[in-house]
Design an enzyme around this catalytic site. Structure first.
Site, PDB file in Angstrom:
ATOM      1  N   GLU A  27       1.566   5.003  -6.927  1.00  0.00           N
ATOM      2  CA  GLU A  27       2.870   4.825  -6.277  1.00  0.00           C
ATOM      3  C   GLU A  27       3.797   5.993  -6.639  1.00  0.00           C
ATOM      4  O   GLU A  27       3.870   6.396  -7.790  1.00  0.00           O
ATOM      5  CB  GLU A  27       3.496   3.506  -6.760  1.00  0.00           C
ATOM      6  CG  GLU A  27       4.795   3.131  -6.062  1.00  0.00           C
ATOM      7  CD  GLU A  27       5.362   1.791  -6.562  1.00  0.00           C
ATOM      8  OE1 GLU A  27       5.076   1.401  -7.696  1.00  0.00           O
ATOM      9  OE2 GLU A  27       6.107   1.150  -5.791  1.00  0.00           O
TER      10      GLU A  27
ATOM     11  N   LYS B 107       5.623  -1.550   1.587  1.00  0.00           N
ATOM     12  CA  LYS B 107       5.731  -2.518   0.471  1.00  0.00           C
ATOM     13  C   LYS B 107       6.671  -3.669   0.817  1.00  0.00           C
ATOM     14  O   LYS B 107       7.826  -3.446   1.203  1.00  0.00           O
ATOM     15  CB  LYS B 107       6.242  -1.774  -0.760  1.00  0.00           C
ATOM     16  CG  LYS B 107       6.320  -2.591  -2.029  1.00  0.00           C
ATOM     17  CD  LYS B 107       6.828  -1.711  -3.187  1.00  0.00           C
ATOM     18  CE  LYS B 107       6.767  -2.422  -4.531  1.00  0.00           C
ATOM     19  NZ  LYS B 107       7.260  -1.541  -5.632  1.00  0.00           N
TER      20      LYS B 107
ATOM     21  N   CYS C 129       2.016  -2.208  -6.057  1.00  0.00           N
ATOM     22  CA  CYS C 129       2.717  -2.485  -7.321  1.00  0.00           C
ATOM     23  C   CYS C 129       3.212  -3.928  -7.466  1.00  0.00           C
ATOM     24  O   CYS C 129       2.422  -4.835  -7.693  1.00  0.00           O
ATOM     25  CB  CYS C 129       3.846  -1.478  -7.492  1.00  0.00           C
ATOM     26  SG  CYS C 129       4.450  -1.341  -9.190  1.00  0.00           S
TER      27      CYS C 129
HETATM   28  O1  LIG Z   1      11.767   2.847  -7.551  1.00  0.00           O
HETATM   29  C1  LIG Z   1      11.060   3.838  -7.748  1.00  0.00           C
HETATM   30  O2  LIG Z   1      11.497   4.890  -8.235  1.00  0.00           O
HETATM   31  C2  LIG Z   1       9.606   3.795  -7.395  1.00  0.00           C
HETATM   32  N1  LIG Z   1       9.145   2.455  -7.369  1.00  0.00           N
HETATM   33  C3  LIG Z   1       8.725   1.828  -8.470  1.00  0.00           C
HETATM   34  O3  LIG Z   1       8.592   2.389  -9.544  1.00  0.00           O
HETATM   35  C4  LIG Z   1       8.479   0.381  -8.322  1.00  0.00           C
HETATM   36  C5  LIG Z   1       9.818  -0.226  -8.092  1.00  0.00           C
HETATM   37  S1  LIG Z   1      11.015   0.138  -9.366  1.00  0.00           S
HETATM   38  N2  LIG Z   1       7.883  -0.190  -9.484  1.00  0.00           N
HETATM   39  C6  LIG Z   1       7.378  -1.404  -9.501  1.00  0.00           C
HETATM   40  O4  LIG Z   1       7.272  -2.100  -8.481  1.00  0.00           O
HETATM   41  C7  LIG Z   1       6.898  -1.887 -10.864  1.00  0.00           C
HETATM   42  C8  LIG Z   1       6.552  -3.346 -10.899  1.00  0.00           C
HETATM   43  C9  LIG Z   1       6.303  -3.775 -12.290  1.00  0.00           C
HETATM   44  O5  LIG Z   1       6.285  -3.018 -13.224  1.00  0.00           O
HETATM   45  C10 LIG Z   1       6.062  -5.216 -12.541  1.00  0.00           C
HETATM   46  O6  LIG Z   1       5.857  -5.998 -11.587  1.00  0.00           O
HETATM   47  O7  LIG Z   1       6.049  -5.587 -13.717  1.00  0.00           O
END
Ligand SMILES: O=C(O)CNC(=O)[C@H](CS)NC(=O)CCC(=O)C(=O)O
Length: 265
Positions: free
Chosen positions: A41, A110, A152
């Protein structure tokens, strides 16, 4: 037997630098005979401020498409920022599937956005401030099997995976930037559960290490078979994980225990 591969990265902010490292991973996977390769991702940049500019510039996607063609493999650009088709000013986090001609054959946006307080150094994750959610499930035919797409945080919503299985998925790809804290607690348990419940191969490519904004991700990219066995797993450094897809095993697991037919709710 067909080879699956997942690339683990420690993406920083600069897309050009990340592109170089992603290509090294794809090259390494190709050398090991991979036919279906997954990138993590936000491999182009883990700097939220850059997402709109990346989404607005088609050259990034063209470069990735070029690797699929050059290395002759199916490539899932795990998740990249893409413009929202409905005019929402926020971008979407999209998984793009390229065939070995470099043609875009599928896009999954997503659905579940990570708005959570993790209690780590970064703490407050609010994905919905930058990203708009997608709506549609995607299962796409590939030469190694039917591929269902998830990203994710989707991993925590088993209903989505049940529906991918109902739509014929045999392999499920999960690119991620799973945090260190939540990854340590939940990542492998969730991945194995999804593989066991859906009787699918699970191909999971995570980010690893420290990133530019006090974020730390868990790594442990891995490939799991439909019986829930972890075939190959990385630790917390960048790298490539490769495993064979055994189509007979998939049929056998489903024949011996026909969950899809036994399901009553
Ligand atoms: O936003 C950004 O910069 C890029 N996207 C991400 O890093 C995404 C959203 S913050 N990360 C996750 O979905 C982690 C989920 C996770 O760690 C869990 O379900 O525990």
């Amino acid at each position: 037997m067909p080879q699956l591969a997942a690339i683990q990265m420690n993406s920083g902010a600069d897309p050009l630098h990340n592109l170089q490292r992603a290509e090294q991973g794809v090259q390494q996977a190709a050398q090991q005979g991979a036919q279906l390769v997954l990138l993590p991702e936000m491999f182009l940049s883990l700097d939220g401020q850059r997402y709109p500019a990346i989404a607005a510039d088609p050259q990034y996607v063209q470069i990735v498409a070029g690797w699929a063609r050059q290395y002759k493999l199916w490539l899932v650009a795990g998740a990249v920022p893409m413009t929202s088709p409905d005019g929402d000013p926020r971008v979407r986090s999209a998984s793009l599937v390229f065939n070995d001609q470099g043609e875009l054959v599928a896009r999954y946006d997503k659905i579940h956005l990570f708005d959570a307080d993790v209690g780590d150094a970064h703490n407050r994750y609010r994905e919905s401030e930058r990203f708009a959610p997608g709506e549609e499930l995607v299962v796409v035919d590939t030469p190694v099997g039917k591929l269902g797409l998830a990203i994710c945080y989707d991993l925590r919503f088993p209903g989505l995976f049940q529906r991918l299985r109902e739509q014929g998925a045999e392999i499920i790809s999960i690119p991620a930037a799973f945090t260190y804290t939540t990854g340590e607690a939940h990542w492998q348990v969730l991945l194995r559960a999804r593989a066991i419940e859906t009787q699918c191969y699970v191909l999971a490519a995570n980010q690893c290490g420290w990133h530019d904004d006090q974020r730390r991700t868990w790594g442990h990219s891995q490939i799991i078979d439909p019986w829930g066995q972890v075939l190959s797993e990385l630790a917390d450094e960048p790298g490539v994980v490769v495993a064979e897809l055994n189509a007979e095993l998939l049929v056998d697991v489903r024949r011996r225990m026909p969950l899809e037919q036994h399901k009553r709710c």
